[in-house]
Design a protein around this motif. Structure first.
Motif, mmCIF file in Angstrom:
data_model
loop_
_atom_site.group_PDB
_atom_site.id
_atom_site.type_symbol
_atom_site.label_atom_id
_atom_site.label_comp_id
_atom_site.label_asym_id
_atom_site.label_seq_id
_atom_site.Cartn_x
_atom_site.Cartn_y
_atom_site.Cartn_z
ATOM 1 N N GLN A 162 4.084 17.524 -7.958
ATOM 2 C CA GLN A 162 3.140 18.273 -7.141
ATOM 3 C C GLN A 162 2.263 19.185 -7.985
ATOM 4 O OE1 GLN A 162 5.573 21.589 -4.929
ATOM 5 N NE2 GLN A 162 6.861 19.774 -5.199
ATOM 6 N N PHE A 163 1.165 19.607 -7.366
ATOM 7 C CA PHE A 163 0.284 20.593 -7.960
ATOM 8 C C PHE A 163 0.682 21.982 -7.448
ATOM 9 C CE2 PHE A 163 -2.046 16.618 -8.133
ATOM 10 C CZ PHE A 163 -2.533 16.635 -9.434
ATOM 11 N N LEU A 164 -0.040 22.998 -7.870
ATOM 12 C CA LEU A 164 0.287 24.355 -7.434
ATOM 13 C C LEU A 164 -0.041 24.562 -5.964
ATOM 14 C CD1 LEU A 164 -0.916 26.416 -10.527
ATOM 15 C CD2 LEU A 164 1.426 25.769 -9.913
ATOM 16 N N GLU A 165 -0.922 23.723 -5.426
ATOM 17 C CA GLU A 165 -1.207 23.771 -3.996
ATOM 18 C C GLU A 165 -1.040 22.385 -3.415
ATOM 19 O OE1 GLU A 165 -4.503 22.361 -6.155
ATOM 20 O OE2 GLU A 165 -3.744 24.415 -6.285
ATOM 21 N N GLY A 166 -0.745 22.315 -2.120
ATOM 22 C CA GLY A 166 -0.536 21.014 -1.478
ATOM 23 C C GLY A 166 0.901 20.552 -1.632
ATOM 24 N N GLY A 167 1.237 19.488 -0.921
ATOM 25 C CA GLY A 167 2.599 18.980 -0.933
ATOM 26 C C GLY A 167 2.824 17.982 -2.055
ATOM 27 N N PRO A 168 4.005 17.381 -2.089
ATOM 28 C CA PRO A 168 4.323 16.386 -3.111
ATOM 29 C C PRO A 168 3.365 15.193 -3.077
ATOM 30 C CG PRO A 168 6.318 17.109 -2.001
ATOM 31 C CD PRO A 168 5.160 17.679 -1.220
ATOM 32 N N ILE A 169 3.141 14.616 -4.253
ATOM 33 C CA ILE A 169 2.279 13.441 -4.361
ATOM 34 C C ILE A 169 3.096 12.155 -4.553
ATOM 35 C CG2 ILE A 169 0.273 14.718 -5.150
ATOM 36 C CD1 ILE A 169 1.001 13.892 -8.022
ATOM 37 N N ALA B 184 0.828 -1.204 0.000
ATOM 38 C CA ALA B 184 0.000 0.000 0.000
ATOM 39 C C ALA B 184 0.863 1.255 0.000
ATOM 40 C CB ALA B 184 -0.921 -0.007 1.213
ATOM 41 N N GLY B 185 0.233 2.364 -0.356
ATOM 42 C CA GLY B 185 0.910 3.653 -0.320
ATOM 43 C C GLY B 185 -0.109 4.773 -0.335
ATOM 44 N N HIS B 186 0.381 6.009 -0.298
ATOM 45 C CA HIS B 186 -0.469 7.196 -0.316
ATOM 46 C C HIS B 186 0.053 8.162 -1.371
ATOM 47 C CE1 HIS B 186 -2.828 6.237 3.309
ATOM 48 N NE2 HIS B 186 -1.702 5.692 3.759
ATOM 49 N N HIS B 187 -0.778 8.411 -2.396
ATOM 50 C CA HIS B 187 -0.405 9.280 -3.515
ATOM 51 C C HIS B 187 -0.733 10.731 -3.163
ATOM 52 C CE1 HIS B 187 0.879 10.172 -7.433
ATOM 53 N NE2 HIS B 187 0.065 9.441 -8.170
ATOM 54 N N GLY B 188 -0.102 11.221 -2.083
ATOM 55 C CA GLY B 188 -0.380 12.546 -1.568
ATOM 56 C C GLY B 188 -1.147 12.467 -0.260
ATOM 57 N N LYS B 189 -1.649 13.626 0.174
ATOM 58 C CA LYS B 189 -2.380 13.707 1.430
ATOM 59 C C LYS B 189 -3.718 14.406 1.223
ATOM 60 C CE LYS B 189 1.733 14.019 4.417
ATOM 61 N NZ LYS B 189 2.453 14.846 5.416
ATOM 62 N N GLY B 190 -4.690 14.065 2.102
ATOM 63 C CA GLY B 190 -5.961 14.780 2.151
ATOM 64 C C GLY B 190 -6.734 14.755 0.849
ATOM 65 N N GLU B 191 -7.262 15.936 0.453
ATOM 66 C CA GLU B 191 -8.076 16.022 -0.753
ATOM 67 C C GLU B 191 -7.291 15.626 -1.994
ATOM 68 O OE1 GLU B 191 -10.011 19.711 -1.360
ATOM 69 O OE2 GLU B 191 -10.945 19.765 0.628
ATOM 70 N N ILE B 192 -6.013 15.944 -2.023
ATOM 71 C CA ILE B 192 -5.208 15.590 -3.188
ATOM 72 C C ILE B 192 -5.133 14.074 -3.331
ATOM 73 C CG2 ILE B 192 -2.864 15.609 -4.135
ATOM 74 C CD1 ILE B 192 -2.574 18.440 -3.107
ATOM 75 N N GLU B 193 -4.915 13.369 -2.223
ATOM 76 C CA GLU B 193 -4.870 11.911 -2.300
ATOM 77 C C GLU B 193 -6.201 11.343 -2.779
ATOM 78 O OE1 GLU B 193 -3.939 7.876 0.312
ATOM 79 O OE2 GLU B 193 -4.142 9.812 1.339
ATOM 80 N N GLU B 194 -7.298 11.920 -2.326
ATOM 81 C CA GLU B 194 -8.612 11.453 -2.763
ATOM 82 C C GLU B 194 -8.756 11.606 -4.272
ATOM 83 O OE1 GLU B 194 -11.796 13.232 -0.612
ATOM 84 O OE2 GLU B 194 -10.969 12.706 1.363
ATOM 85 N N ARG B 195 -8.265 12.715 -4.812
ATOM 86 C CA ARG B 195 -8.342 12.931 -6.257
ATOM 87 C C ARG B 195 -7.416 11.987 -7.013
ATOM 88 N NH1 ARG B 195 -7.591 18.674 -5.494
ATOM 89 N NH2 ARG B 195 -5.774 18.542 -6.861
#
Length: 248
Positions: free
Chosen positions: A184-191, A124-135
């Motif tokens: 990364q996107f323009l907002e949020g941390g690395p994915i 398992a892993g996490h492709h970012g955090k929070g809303e970004i990970e959900e997307r």
């Protein structure tokens, strides 16, 4: 084992007498638009050409698709790969999409899948955090094991997280492949991993060799090879050029 880094996350793994292609991304340089809402909007993707011929990559005995983002399994790969090639997907949803593309032998990775005597274990892993990970959606990595080979862990598109730490401690891999371009996107941390995450892996898996890929091939990957090597001057960290080969 023999590992050939192709480009981005695409890798050829020669392991226990079999050749397994991981995350095939075959697009020609500049044929795709930049990812929206990301840095470097003036760059088209991929930013570099493949270092080898697609025909050579298409001869693999099996394919692993860690997730369905276009830089891991693109239309060019769907067209080029023989439809009879066995393909391993992370879940049933991804397997269905791959089957709909015409592939005839698609399996879902489990805790202990088998390919010609090679044990493949989904991680398992996490492709970012929070809303970004959900997307970004679900992702996976894979651990390779065979009695005649060292243990290989391909972490996939993930940041440092408890799940990655658990794999390092439980499986004690000898060779680790990290996607480490700090996309990364323009907002949020690395994915995916950045230099700080790579350092955590090295500090945890103190005897392993770490190979950092997913660098300098996409517009939103902002960490360069030189920056990563300068931040972590560790002989156990390998940062391959496209087409570079390692044997273990």
């Amino acid at each position: 084992m023999k590992l050939t880094h192709i480009r981005n996350a695409t890798m050829v793994v020669e392991y226990a007498g079999k050749t397994i292609l991981v995350d095939p991304f075959f697009a020609e340089k500049g044929s795709l638009p930049p990812f929206p809402n990301t840095p470097n909007q003036g760059l088209s993707n991929p930013t570099v050409e493949l270092p080898v011929k697609v025909d050579d990559l298409s001869k693999a005995d099996a394919v692993i698709v860690t997730h369905l983002h276009a830089d891991h399994f693109d239309e060019a790969a769907k067209q080029a790969l023989p439809k009879a090639t066995p393909v391993f997907a992370q879940n049933e949803a991804d397997a269905k999409v791959i089957q709909e593309a015409g592939f005839q032998h698609v399996s879902v990775l489990g805790e202990r899948s088998d390919f010609e005597g090679i044990q493949l274990s989904k991680t398992a892993g996490h492709h970012g955090k929070g809303e970004i990970e959900e997307r970004m959606g679900a992702v996976c990595g894979v651990v390779f094991k065979h009695q005649d080979e060292q243990t290989l862990y391909i972490a996939g598109d993930t940041i440092w997280c408890d799940e990655v730490e658990a794999v390092l401690k439980d499986e004690q891999p000898d060779v680790i492949v990290l996607n480490a371009g700090a996309a990364q996107f323009l907002e949020g941390g690395p994915i995916i991993m950045d230099q700080h995450d790579v350092k955590k892996v090295l500090d945890t898996a103190t005897t392993a060799t770490v190979i950092a890929v997913h660098l300098e091939a996409l517009n939103h990957c902002v960490l360069t090879r030189d920056e990563l090597k300068a931040h972590i001057p560790d002989e156990k960290l390998l940062v391959p050029e496209d087409g570079e080969i390692y044997t273990f």
